[in-house]
Structure formats: C-alpha cells, structure tokens
Design an enzyme around this catalytic site. Structure first.
Site, short mmCIF file in Angstrom:
data_model
loop_
_atom_site.label_atom_id
_atom_site.label_comp_id
_atom_site.label_asym_id
_atom_site.label_seq_id
_atom_site.Cartn_x
_atom_site.Cartn_y
_atom_site.Cartn_z
N TYR A 144 0.89 -1.15 -0.03
CA TYR A 144 -0.09 0.03 0.09
C TYR A 144 0.93 1.23 0.09
CZ TYR A 144 -3.20 3.56 1.90
OH TYR A 144 -4.26 4.69 1.84
N ASP A 239 9.39 2.95 -0.58
CA ASP A 239 8.20 3.61 0.31
C ASP A 239 8.62 3.19 1.73
OD1 ASP A 239 6.04 4.30 1.79
OD2 ASP A 239 4.43 3.70 0.46
N LYS A 267 4.36 8.75 8.62
CA LYS A 267 4.30 8.24 9.94
C LYS A 267 5.39 8.76 11.04
CE LYS A 267 1.13 4.75 8.31
NZ LYS A 267 1.21 4.08 7.18
C1 LIG Z 1 0.57 4.61 5.81
C2 LIG Z 1 1.34 4.54 4.43
C3 LIG Z 1 1.12 5.43 3.52
C4 LIG Z 1 0.17 6.38 3.22
O1 LIG Z 1 0.33 7.40 4.29
P1 LIG Z 1 -0.62 8.52 4.67
O2 LIG Z 1 -0.09 9.33 5.54
O3 LIG Z 1 -1.82 7.57 5.51
O4 LIG Z 1 -1.27 9.08 3.43
C5 LIG Z 1 1.92 5.02 2.43
N1 LIG Z 1 2.83 4.18 2.27
C6 LIG Z 1 2.97 3.10 3.32
C7 LIG Z 1 3.86 2.01 3.20
C8 LIG Z 1 2.16 3.38 4.24
O5 LIG Z 1 2.08 2.40 5.44
#
Ligand SMILES: *Cc1c(COP(=O)(O)O)cnc(C)c1O
Length: 431
Positions: A144, A239, A267
């Site tokens: 994701y 990511d 995060k």
């Molecule tokens: C949480 C998450 C996102 C999205 O971040 P948001 O601050 O919720 O937009 C993107 N990539 C990964 C791996 C995530 O865990």
C-alpha cells in the site's frame, strides 16, 4: 466492558462523516464491532470515552515510536505554539529537519516535506516520471502506498501486465500505466521489464511489506529490484513510510544495505503530526519545482509545529542503536511468546518478524507472498481482536496490519499482552 459513550458518538458521527470515521479502517468493519472513540493517550496506553484503558499496539499506525504524549518530545511544544502555528514562509527548522533526514538516511541527499505518506508517494512517482520521461510504474500486489490514483490498482486477471482500479473513480487510463507484480517474486518483475522495460519510470515498493501484515523481503529480492532498475534505467522508489526510522534509524535501506533512488517517508517522520517527505539523489531532486520543472507544492508543507514534533522524534532516533535493539528485543519476545501459544494450542497461525516489525497471520506459514496472506482466516482474526479488546489490549482492527511496538511498551505490557493472547487464542480455537 462498557462502550456506551463510544457507541453514542459513533451513531451521531455516522450522520456527518462517511462511516463515522475519517479513515476507513477505524470503522472496525472487518472485526465485527463498533469503533472505539479515544479520549487520550499516555505512554503505551490509550483511554477511550468510556474510561476503558488499553495497551495500545496501533500507536497511531506507526508514528508514535516513543509512545503517546512523550514528555521529552513535547517539552517545548508550548513555546513553539506560542510563536504561531503557520506562516506560509520558510523557517529555519525546515533546514534543520532536512539536514537531519539527509544525515540519517543512506540515500537521501535532498528532501522535500509534504503532509502525508500519500502525498510523498504521489509526488515521488510524478518526479520519477518527469525525470525518466517515461509513463509506466511497477508496484506490488499487497503493498500500500496511500490513496493516489496511480497506486489504487491491482493485478487484473489474465495477463500479468493488465491492472485494474481497486476503487471507482480511478480511471482505466490511469490504471493502465501501473503494472502490478508479485512481492518477493523477482521473475514477475523481470518478465514485465523484458516486455516493456524501456517505458517503465520506476518500481515502488515497501522494502518490508507492512500493509498485508508484515512480510519481510526474501533474500536477494531488494537487491534484485536494484539490479533490474539499474539495467533498464528506471528508478527504484522505497516507500519507507512504515519502515523509515523504525527498522533502523536509516530505515530498510540501512537495515538491508540496498539503496534507493527516491525514498518516501511518513508516519514516524511527523512524530504524530501530519507529515510526509520524499527525497533522494540531488540530481533527481533538483528536477522538483522551483529548481526544476516537476511541479509539487503545499500550503502547510514544512509547518513549524509539525517540523518541531518530527525533528524532536528523529533527533531521539539518530544514532540510537539502543532504541532499535530494544524494539527488536520486544518484537522477539512477542514472537517467541506467540509462537509458544500457537504451538500449544496447535493453531494454524504464523508469526512474521523483521527487526522490530511483527505480525501474526491466521494461516499456516511460510507467509512470503500476497497469495499466502490471502489464505488467512479473517473471521478468526475478528474473534481474536474482540477477545483482546475485552482484555484491554488494542490491536489493529484488521488482519492485514502489523503489531506496532513503541519504546513506551514495557516487558510487563508484553507479558499482559501475551497472557491476553493465550486466553483469546483459546477462545479462537474453540470458536
Ligand atoms: C500509511 C502508508 C502510506 C500512506 O500514508 P498516509 O499518511 O496515510 O497518507 C503510504 N505508504 C505506506 C507504506 C504506508 O504504510
């Protein structure tokens, strides 16, 4: 346990907010109960509107690596707020933050702050396309990357190069430029590159998958992605929204020794305030506006309050091997404890762990690929979740998420969690 107030707020919220929540997983849909409304957090604990106390293993989905309302991180917050909350003008702390990130991250030479992980990945992809002058990107099923259109796609049935939107509102035109491969399967990546490698701008990957539960990369997977992207002149985007500053200070790239061209953060980087960032090699980052032609902007980007919280958090993580040793020790403790319970009860369940990242799947292992994850018994997870909640332990309300551990969790918390897990899993066994 009394959840009367939570229920009242939920009923009322549903009239004004879709599903009563501002992010879908919070609705608790997949665990078959009403959402719990939180009043406050302290250390490893959350307290809901009815006054129930929980040992919190969500930790705001990762950001709170030092736990809730950490005194050290919040020490100067009043002073910062006293100077105003936003100027729409550059500030010195943005420089401090950028310097700190580039010092911590092995592959980031320049960085741009944004407001969420979604914005970070969306912007990194635009930049990769602008830099390579290519349209297509590769992502992995089960990873994701936030909710921007290009990334809300999954593999279509049939030929592996066809992908389909996972949400109405994402056009076929958008989804056709995203190719979906299989996580931990380099052959699936090679095949796609052999077919259209010269049209591919970038591979984006969670270096440890954290959004299908925790699925670590098998040996050679990340290096393989590095090699393939190099061979075809595509960029490798890590990511690290979850893994960044969690697996090690320098994230997965430091932990596994594989560097990316671009890195996305979110995060932990905001210490609990809405922050994201993307960064990478100077040559690539100089393509971003106003230095270069790739447009990206943000009214509240680099917000002083958010920068303060992020800076304090990262400062407390930089070079702090003891923090990571301790997180890993706690994760190993849970891994061992959960495995003992699983063995004792003869459950079809598997614990995956990478460093301080851990999750439990209701399926027989090994869990290495998305198809393995999809074998999970989500009904069992729902029972487990509810039993744990009733014993004062809050896990993610979804099978496909990690168990987030913070520095605020004590071994006593972990023992309480394992005791609750033993009782809860016995109920699961009999259900
Ligand atoms: C949480 C998450 C996102 C999205 O971040 P948001 O601050 O919720 O937009 C993107 N990539 C990964 C791996 C995530 O865990």
């Amino acid at each position: 346990m009394n959840l009367k107030k939570s229920k009242e707020i939920y009923q009322e919220s549903k009239k004004y907010i879709p599903g009563g929540v501002n992010s879908p997983v919070r609705a608790f849909n997949s665990v078959g109960m009403n959402p719990i409304f939180i009043n406050r957090g302290e250390g490893s604990r959350l307290y809901d509107e009815d006054g129930n106390e929980y040992i919190d293993f969500i930790c705001s989905w990762g950001p709170l690596i030092f736990g809730h309302s950490n005194k050290d991180i919040l020490s100067d917050i009043d002073t910062v707020i006293g100077r105003g909350t936003s100027y729409g003008m550059p500030t010195a702390i943005e420089l401090e933050m950028a310097k700190l990130i580039t010092e911590i991250s092995p592959s980031v030479e320049m960085v741009r702050m944004v407001n969420s992980g979604t914005e970070a990945t969306m912007s990194a992809i635009r930049l990769a396309r602008g830099y390579t002058k290519r349209d297509k990107i590769v992502k992995f099923e089960g990873c994701y990357h936030g909710h921007s259109d290009s990334l809300l796609v999954k593999a279509g049935s049939g030929a592996l190069t066809f992908s389909v939107p996972t949400s109405p509102g994402v056009t076929e035109g958008t989804s056709k430029d995203t190719l979906v491969c299989t996580y931990n399967d380099l052959d699936s990546v090679r095949k796609v590159f052999e077919e259209m490698g010269n049209d591919i701008a970038a591979i984006i990957v969670e270096p440890v998958a954290g959004n299908m539960g925790v699925v670590p990369p098998i040996k050679g997977f990340l290096q393989g992605l590095r090699d393939i992207t190099k061979e075809y002149g595509a960029l490798l985007i890590f990511d690290e929204v979850i893994t960044g500053f969690r697996l090690s200070a320098g994230g997965a790239q430091q932990y596994y020794g594989v560097n990316s061209d671009l890195t996305c953060y979110g995060k932990i980087i905001g210490g609990g305030l809405p922050v994201g960032a993307y960064g990478g090699k100077r040559e690539i980052m100089n393509m971003v506006s106003p230095t270069g032609p790739v447009y990206q902007a943000g009214t509240l980007s680099g917000n002083p309050l958010a920068m303060y919280m992020g800076y304090k958090t990262l400062k407390n993580l930089k070079g702090k091997n003891d923090v990571y040793k301790s997180l890993e020790k706690k994760a190993i403790y849970l891994e061992k404890g959960l495995n003992e319970i699983i063995d004792k009860l003869k459950l079809d369940a598997t614990v995956n762990r990478a460093g301080g990242m851990i999750s439990m799947f209701f399926a027989r292992g090994p869990i290495e690929k998305y198809v393995d994850v999809m074998k999970c018994d989500t009904e069992k997870y729902a029972v487990f979740f509810r039993e744990m909640v009733s014993r004062g332990v809050l896990l993610a309300p979804s099978q496909f998420e990690g168990i987030f551990i913070s520095q605020a969790h004590s071994f006593e918390d972990l023992d309480n969690m394992l005791k609750a897990a033993h009782e809860s899993l016995s109920v699961v066994k009999d259900s």
